[in-house]
Design a protein around this motif. Structure first.
Motif, mmCIF file in Angstrom:
data_model
loop_
_atom_site.group_PDB
_atom_site.id
_atom_site.type_symbol
_atom_site.label_atom_id
_atom_site.label_comp_id
_atom_site.label_asym_id
_atom_site.label_seq_id
_atom_site.Cartn_x
_atom_site.Cartn_y
_atom_site.Cartn_z
ATOM 1 N N UNK A 150 -8.470 -0.740 -10.370
ATOM 2 C CA UNK A 150 -7.227 -1.462 -10.694
ATOM 3 C C UNK A 150 -6.984 -1.490 -12.198
ATOM 4 N N UNK A 151 -8.029 -1.813 -12.972
ATOM 5 C CA UNK A 151 -7.856 -1.902 -14.427
ATOM 6 C C UNK A 151 -7.527 -0.542 -15.041
ATOM 7 N N UNK A 152 -8.197 0.508 -14.568
ATOM 8 C CA UNK A 152 -7.930 1.833 -15.131
ATOM 9 C C UNK A 152 -6.579 2.353 -14.679
ATOM 10 N N UNK A 153 -6.177 1.996 -13.466
ATOM 11 C CA UNK A 153 -4.825 2.349 -13.022
ATOM 12 C C UNK A 153 -3.798 1.781 -14.005
ATOM 13 N N UNK A 154 -3.952 0.504 -14.360
ATOM 14 C CA UNK A 154 -3.028 -0.112 -15.305
ATOM 15 C C UNK A 154 -3.039 0.572 -16.651
ATOM 16 N N UNK A 155 -4.225 0.965 -17.104
ATOM 17 C CA UNK A 155 -4.345 1.653 -18.390
ATOM 18 C C UNK A 155 -3.645 3.002 -18.366
ATOM 19 N N UNK A 156 -3.963 3.843 -17.384
ATOM 20 C CA UNK A 156 -3.399 5.197 -17.347
ATOM 21 C C UNK A 156 -1.903 5.155 -17.034
ATOM 22 N N UNK A 157 -1.471 4.204 -16.218
ATOM 23 C CA UNK A 157 -0.039 4.040 -15.974
ATOM 24 C C UNK A 157 0.681 3.720 -17.284
ATOM 25 N N UNK A 158 0.067 2.876 -18.105
ATOM 26 C CA UNK A 158 0.642 2.548 -19.416
ATOM 27 C C UNK A 158 0.699 3.786 -20.304
ATOM 28 N N UNK A 159 -0.348 4.601 -20.269
ATOM 29 C CA UNK A 159 -0.361 5.845 -21.046
ATOM 30 C C UNK A 159 0.792 6.751 -20.612
ATOM 31 N N UNK A 160 0.974 6.892 -19.312
ATOM 32 C CA UNK A 160 2.071 7.730 -18.815
ATOM 33 C C UNK A 160 3.425 7.190 -19.267
ATOM 34 N N UNK A 161 3.627 5.887 -19.111
ATOM 35 C CA UNK A 161 4.934 5.298 -19.398
ATOM 36 C C UNK A 161 5.293 5.349 -20.873
ATOM 37 N N UNK A 162 4.297 5.197 -21.742
ATOM 38 C CA UNK A 162 4.590 5.083 -23.176
ATOM 39 C C UNK A 162 4.301 6.345 -23.981
ATOM 40 N N UNK A 224 -12.183 7.051 -12.735
ATOM 41 C CA UNK A 224 -11.587 8.339 -12.379
ATOM 42 C C UNK A 224 -10.632 8.198 -11.199
ATOM 43 N N UNK A 225 -10.992 7.375 -10.218
ATOM 44 C CA UNK A 225 -10.069 7.135 -9.105
ATOM 45 C C UNK A 225 -8.809 6.426 -9.586
ATOM 46 N N UNK A 226 -8.979 5.394 -10.415
ATOM 47 C CA UNK A 226 -7.826 4.666 -10.926
ATOM 48 C C UNK A 226 -6.931 5.523 -11.790
ATOM 49 N N UNK A 227 -7.539 6.319 -12.673
ATOM 50 C CA UNK A 227 -6.755 7.190 -13.545
ATOM 51 C C UNK A 227 -6.027 8.272 -12.769
ATOM 52 N N UNK A 228 -6.713 8.903 -11.805
ATOM 53 C CA UNK A 228 -6.071 9.925 -10.991
ATOM 54 C C UNK A 228 -4.934 9.366 -10.159
ATOM 55 N N UNK A 229 -5.138 8.177 -9.592
ATOM 56 C CA UNK A 229 -4.099 7.540 -8.789
ATOM 57 C C UNK A 229 -2.874 7.218 -9.629
ATOM 58 N N UNK A 230 -3.085 6.736 -10.843
ATOM 59 C CA UNK A 230 -1.956 6.433 -11.725
ATOM 60 C C UNK A 230 -1.166 7.696 -12.049
ATOM 61 N N UNK A 231 -1.879 8.802 -12.311
ATOM 62 C CA UNK A 231 -1.197 10.056 -12.607
ATOM 63 C C UNK A 231 -0.362 10.549 -11.444
ATOM 64 N N UNK A 232 -0.923 10.474 -10.233
ATOM 65 C CA UNK A 232 -0.202 10.925 -9.042
ATOM 66 C C UNK A 232 1.038 10.063 -8.800
ATOM 67 N N UNK A 233 0.871 8.751 -8.839
ATOM 68 C CA UNK A 233 1.995 7.854 -8.546
ATOM 69 C C UNK A 233 3.099 7.988 -9.592
ATOM 70 N N UNK A 234 2.712 8.068 -10.874
ATOM 71 C CA UNK A 234 3.753 8.173 -11.898
ATOM 72 C C UNK A 234 4.504 9.490 -11.767
ATOM 73 N N UNK A 235 3.785 10.573 -11.517
ATOM 74 C CA UNK A 235 4.446 11.871 -11.378
ATOM 75 C C UNK A 235 5.322 11.931 -10.136
ATOM 76 N N UNK A 236 4.880 11.297 -9.067
ATOM 77 C CA UNK A 236 5.642 11.347 -7.810
ATOM 78 C C UNK A 236 6.914 10.502 -7.862
ATOM 79 N N UNK A 237 6.809 9.318 -8.434
ATOM 80 C CA UNK A 237 7.893 8.345 -8.266
ATOM 81 C C UNK A 237 8.622 7.963 -9.553
#
Length: 253
Positions: A150-162, A224-237
């Motif tokens: 969860x924490x890494x998802x938030x981090x990588x999602x932030x990286x993608x967004x900004x 790695x799971x959180x970071x990969x999930x964030x990348x997939x979700x951001x790219x998809x949606x």
């Protein structure tokens, strides 16, 4: 789209000057971040007789990580993208923003940078031990893995967004501070439970130097799971070729 842009890269990329320069930047940025983050915990322990797990200690460590990562990302952004984290690199790879070979170079550099930072801390503090990440009493491995995801998802999602999203515009100028803030906030949220690594390199350096490997796998699998999930979700949606809102007329500014 995720997966569509994934590329292995050409063999010559591993020795290309630009790739090597980017890897060196990643190593230096990771050294800066880990030295500040790990050093803050060691310093607080020394000043307070091993009380870095107190509320004040948690706030101090979170602040040091936030400031250190802000600087580390900023100084590497124009050279390597300022990943400073294998989970961020993996998230970028899943989204097709970095090749596999370049990502492996980044991983090696990040791990070496974190290790060198911990060796320097051990030397400069007169032999004080670096502290490997560990679970608090009552926290199981399953709890910790979910925390890290969860924490890494938030981090990588932030990286993608900004930093990665092509529509980021002027938001990219504050990407480093946003990334530092989310890490600091996550440490305040999860630091008392599993240490809140969110970064395999950040966990690897202290574990190697102190030779403490208990539950170390958690700090690879979760991020790695959180970071990969964030990348997939951001790219998809979230990423689209066209703006997702109607711009305001200029006379409305």
């Amino acid at each position: 789209m995720p997966f569509r842009g994934i590329a292995v890269g050409r063999p010559e990329e591993a020795t290309h000057p630009d790739a090597l320069k980017a890897a060196l930047a990643e190593g230096i940025s990771t050294l800066i971040f880990v030295f500040a983050g790990e050093g803050s915990g060691m310093a607080f322990d020394k000043l307070t007789n091993d009380a870095s797990t107190t509320p004040a200690g948690l706030v101090a460590v979170a602040l040091a990580h936030a400031l250190g990562l802000f600087v580390a990302v900023a100084v590497g952004a124009n050279i390597s993208g300022g990943h400073v984290n294998p989970a961020v690199t993996f998230g970028a790879f899943v989204g097709g923003h970095i090749t596999l070979l370049r990502g492996i170079l980044y991983w090696f550099a990040q791990l070496i940078g974190a290790t060198v930072a911990c060796l320097l801390l051990k030397f400069t503090t007169g032999g004080l031990s670096t502290s490997a990440f560990s679970l608090s009493s009552g926290v199981g491995v399953g709890n910790a893995v979910v925390f890290e995801i969860v924490m890494t998802f938030g981090l990588v999602y932030t990286v993608y967004a900004t930093a990665i999203d092509p529509k980021k515009g002027s938001l990219g100028t504050i990407a480093p501070i946003c990334i530092g803030f989310i890490v600091g906030a996550n440490i305040l949220a999860g630091g008392a439970f599993d240490g809140a690594s969110m970064n395999p390199a950040r966990a690897f350096g202290p574990a190697l130097v102190s030779w403490t490997w208990e539950n170390h796998w958690i700090y690879w699998v979760g991020p790695l799971l959180g970071g990969g999930l964030a990348g997939v979700i951001y790219e998809l949606f979230m990423i689209s070729p066209e703006p997702t809102h109607e711009p305001l007329p200029s006379n409305d500014y």
